[in-house]
Scaffold this motif. Sequence first.
Motif, PDB file in Angstrom:
ATOM      1  N   GLU A   4       0.815  -1.215   0.000  1.00 28.49           N
ATOM      2  CA  GLU A   4       0.000   0.000   0.000  1.00 28.49           C
ATOM      3  C   GLU A   4       0.843   1.257   0.000  1.00 28.49           C
ATOM      4  O   GLU A   4       0.321   2.342   0.177  1.00 28.49           O
ATOM      5  CB  GLU A   4      -0.946  -0.017   1.204  1.00 28.49           C
ATOM      6  N   GLN A   5       2.132   1.127  -0.235  1.00 31.00           N
ATOM      7  CA  GLN A   5       2.976   2.304  -0.315  1.00 31.00           C
ATOM      8  C   GLN A   5       2.734   2.992  -1.649  1.00 31.00           C
ATOM      9  O   GLN A   5       2.538   2.336  -2.672  1.00 31.00           O
ATOM     10  CB  GLN A   5       4.446   1.921  -0.204  1.00 31.00           C
ATOM     11  N   PRO A   6       2.736   4.317  -1.658  1.00 30.35           N
ATOM     12  CA  PRO A   6       2.537   5.022  -2.930  1.00 30.35           C
ATOM     13  C   PRO A   6       3.662   4.724  -3.897  1.00 30.35           C
ATOM     14  O   PRO A   6       4.805   4.530  -3.498  1.00 30.35           O
ATOM     15  CB  PRO A   6       2.526   6.503  -2.521  1.00 30.35           C
ATOM     16  N   SER A   7       3.327   4.673  -5.174  1.00 35.06           N
ATOM     17  CA  SER A   7       4.343   4.397  -6.179  1.00 35.06           C
ATOM     18  C   SER A   7       5.317   5.562  -6.334  1.00 35.06           C
ATOM     19  O   SER A   7       6.437   5.381  -6.762  1.00 35.06           O
ATOM     20  CB  SER A   7       3.686   4.076  -7.522  1.00 35.06           C
ATOM     21  N   HIS A   8       4.865   6.760  -6.018  1.00 37.24           N
ATOM     22  CA  HIS A   8       5.720   7.949  -6.049  1.00 37.24           C
ATOM     23  C   HIS A   8       5.675   8.584  -4.667  1.00 37.24           C
ATOM     24  O   HIS A   8       4.797   9.396  -4.398  1.00 37.24           O
ATOM     25  CB  HIS A   8       5.234   8.961  -7.093  1.00 37.24           C
ATOM     26  N   PRO A   9       6.596   8.207  -3.788  1.00 38.52           N
ATOM     27  CA  PRO A   9       6.546   8.755  -2.433  1.00 38.52           C
ATOM     28  C   PRO A   9       6.667  10.272  -2.445  1.00 38.52           C
ATOM     29  O   PRO A   9       7.369  10.835  -3.284  1.00 38.52           O
ATOM     30  CB  PRO A   9       7.741   8.118  -1.735  1.00 38.52           C
ATOM     31  N   GLN A  10       5.965  10.904  -1.534  1.00 39.67           N
ATOM     32  CA  GLN A  10       5.997  12.362  -1.404  1.00 39.67           C
ATOM     33  C   GLN A  10       7.392  12.773  -0.980  1.00 39.67           C
ATOM     34  O   GLN A  10       7.928  12.264  -0.009  1.00 39.67           O
ATOM     35  CB  GLN A  10       4.980  12.790  -0.349  1.00 39.67           C
ATOM     36  N   LYS A  11       7.991  13.685  -1.731  1.00 35.99           N
ATOM     37  CA  LYS A  11       9.310  14.136  -1.308  1.00 35.99           C
ATOM     38  C   LYS A  11       9.146  15.189  -0.220  1.00 35.99           C
ATOM     39  O   LYS A  11       8.181  15.943  -0.192  1.00 35.99           O
ATOM     40  CB  LYS A  11      10.105  14.681  -2.490  1.00 35.99           C
ATOM     41  N   GLU A  12      10.096  15.182   0.687  1.00 38.06           N
ATOM     42  CA  GLU A  12      10.038  16.124   1.798  1.00 38.06           C
ATOM     43  C   GLU A  12      10.516  17.484   1.313  1.00 38.06           C
ATOM     44  O   GLU A  12      11.586  17.609   0.718  1.00 38.06           O
ATOM     45  CB  GLU A  12      10.907  15.625   2.945  1.00 38.06           C
ATOM     46  N   LEU A  13       9.720  18.501   1.568  1.00 40.66           N
ATOM     47  CA  LEU A  13      10.075  19.850   1.167  1.00 40.66           C
ATOM     48  C   LEU A  13      10.853  20.529   2.286  1.00 40.66           C
ATOM     49  O   LEU A  13      10.622  20.250   3.460  1.00 40.66           O
ATOM     50  CB  LEU A  13       8.814  20.657   0.856  1.00 40.66           C
ATOM     51  N   PRO A  14      11.758  21.429   1.929  1.00 32.80           N
ATOM     52  CA  PRO A  14      12.484  22.175   2.955  1.00 32.80           C
ATOM     53  C   PRO A  14      11.509  22.882   3.898  1.00 32.80           C
ATOM     54  O   PRO A  14      10.410  23.245   3.505  1.00 32.80           O
ATOM     55  CB  PRO A  14      13.303  23.182   2.157  1.00 32.80           C
ATOM     56  N   SER A  15      11.947  23.094   5.113  1.00 25.60           N
ATOM     57  CA  SER A  15      11.058  23.633   6.129  1.00 25.60           C
ATOM     58  C   SER A  15      11.058  25.158   6.206  1.00 25.60           C
ATOM     59  O   SER A  15      10.361  25.713   7.038  1.00 25.60           O
ATOM     60  CB  SER A  15      11.427  23.060   7.494  1.00 25.60           C
ATOM     61  N   GLN A  16      11.810  25.831   5.360  1.00 23.44           N
ATOM     62  CA  GLN A  16      11.836  27.285   5.418  1.00 23.44           C
ATOM     63  C   GLN A  16      10.447  27.843   5.118  1.00 23.44           C
ATOM     64  O   GLN A  16       9.742  27.343   4.249  1.00 23.44           O
ATOM     65  CB  GLN A  16      12.803  27.894   4.391  1.00 23.44           C
ATOM     66  N   PRO A  17      10.077  28.918   5.803  1.00 21.81           N
ATOM     67  CA  PRO A  17       8.805  29.574   5.500  1.00 21.81           C
ATOM     68  C   PRO A  17       8.823  30.146   4.076  1.00 21.81           C
ATOM     69  O   PRO A  17       9.881  30.461   3.529  1.00 21.81           O
ATOM     70  CB  PRO A  17       8.724  30.706   6.527  1.00 21.81           C
ATOM     71  N   ASP A  18       7.652  30.288   3.510  1.00 21.04           N
ATOM     72  CA  ASP A  18       7.539  30.832   2.159  1.00 21.04           C
ATOM     73  C   ASP A  18       8.203  32.198   2.028  1.00 21.04           C
ATOM     74  O   ASP A  18       8.812  32.497   1.002  1.00 21.04           O
ATOM     75  CB  ASP A  18       6.069  30.947   1.749  1.00 21.04           C
ATOM     76  N   ALA A  19       8.081  33.027   3.056  1.00 20.69           N
ATOM     77  CA  ALA A  19       8.677  34.368   2.990  1.00 20.69           C
ATOM     78  C   ALA A  19      10.190  34.288   2.793  1.00 20.69           C
ATOM     79  O   ALA A  19      10.754  35.057   2.000  1.00 20.69           O
ATOM     80  CB  ALA A  19       8.344  35.160   4.248  1.00 20.69           C
ATOM     81  N   GLU A  20      10.846  33.348   3.463  1.00 22.08           N
ATOM     82  CA  GLU A  20      12.290  33.185   3.290  1.00 22.08           C
ATOM     83  C   GLU A  20      12.611  32.675   1.887  1.00 22.08           C
ATOM     84  O   GLU A  20      13.580  33.121   1.268  1.00 22.08           O
ATOM     85  CB  GLU A  20      12.851  32.218   4.324  1.00 22.08           C
ATOM     86  N   LEU A  21      11.807  31.746   1.409  1.00 22.84           N
ATOM     87  CA  LEU A  21      12.027  31.225   0.053  1.00 22.84           C
ATOM     88  C   LEU A  21      11.823  32.320  -0.988  1.00 22.84           C
ATOM     89  O   LEU A  21      12.570  32.420  -1.963  1.00 22.84           O
ATOM     90  CB  LEU A  21      11.103  30.037  -0.215  1.00 22.84           C
ATOM     91  N   TYR A  22      10.814  33.158  -0.779  1.00 22.32           N
ATOM     92  CA  TYR A  22      10.561  34.259  -1.706  1.00 22.32           C
ATOM     93  C   TYR A  22      11.747  35.230  -1.723  1.00 22.32           C
ATOM     94  O   TYR A  22      12.171  35.677  -2.794  1.00 22.32           O
ATOM     95  CB  TYR A  22       9.263  34.981  -1.325  1.00 22.32           C
ATOM     96  N   GLN A  23      12.276  35.545  -0.564  1.00 26.16           N
ATOM     97  CA  GLN A  23      13.437  36.442  -0.513  1.00 26.16           C
ATOM     98  C   GLN A  23      14.642  35.800  -1.203  1.00 26.16           C
ATOM     99  O   GLN A  23      15.392  36.483  -1.898  1.00 26.16           O
ATOM    100  CB  GLN A  23      13.767  36.814   0.938  1.00 26.16           C
ATOM    101  N   ALA A  24      14.814  34.500  -1.017  1.00 21.91           N
ATOM    102  CA  ALA A  24      15.910  33.800  -1.699  1.00 21.91           C
ATOM    103  C   ALA A  24      15.716  33.858  -3.211  1.00 21.91           C
ATOM    104  O   ALA A  24      16.664  34.059  -3.964  1.00 21.91           O
ATOM    105  CB  ALA A  24      15.984  32.353  -1.217  1.00 21.91           C
ATOM    106  N   LEU A  25      14.474  33.707  -3.650  1.00 17.25           N
ATOM    107  CA  LEU A  25      14.166  33.792  -5.076  1.00 17.25           C
ATOM    108  C   LEU A  25      14.498  35.181  -5.607  1.00 17.25           C
ATOM    109  O   LEU A  25      15.126  35.324  -6.659  1.00 17.25           O
ATOM    110  CB  LEU A  25      12.689  33.462  -5.296  1.00 17.25           C
TER     111      LEU A  25
END
Length: 85
Positions: A4-25
């Motif tokens: 019953e495991q998914p064929s495409h396991p969910q990859k773990e996303l970095p834990s940084q808040p969106d605001a930090e990711l936006y600033q990095a972008l």
Amino acid sequence: MYSEQPSHPQKELPSQPDAELYQALRSGQANVLGILYDRHAGLVYGVSLKILGNSQEAEDLTQDISRQGNSLSNGRERSYSDAGI
């Protein structure tokens, strides 16, 4: 035996808040665009589908929004004043 495991396991996303990711972008770290897309594309698609009522149009809009984010990461951001808004 059936797994019953998914064929495409969910990859773990970095834990940084969106605001930090936006600033990095904004500072030129284009690699965070994929993280933001992975994090929010499902929501964008779902809302688009609900509003538009058409899956193809919802997919197209989701991709358009992704392309706008890509433009931002490539330094082609336009401010509202530049766009005449």
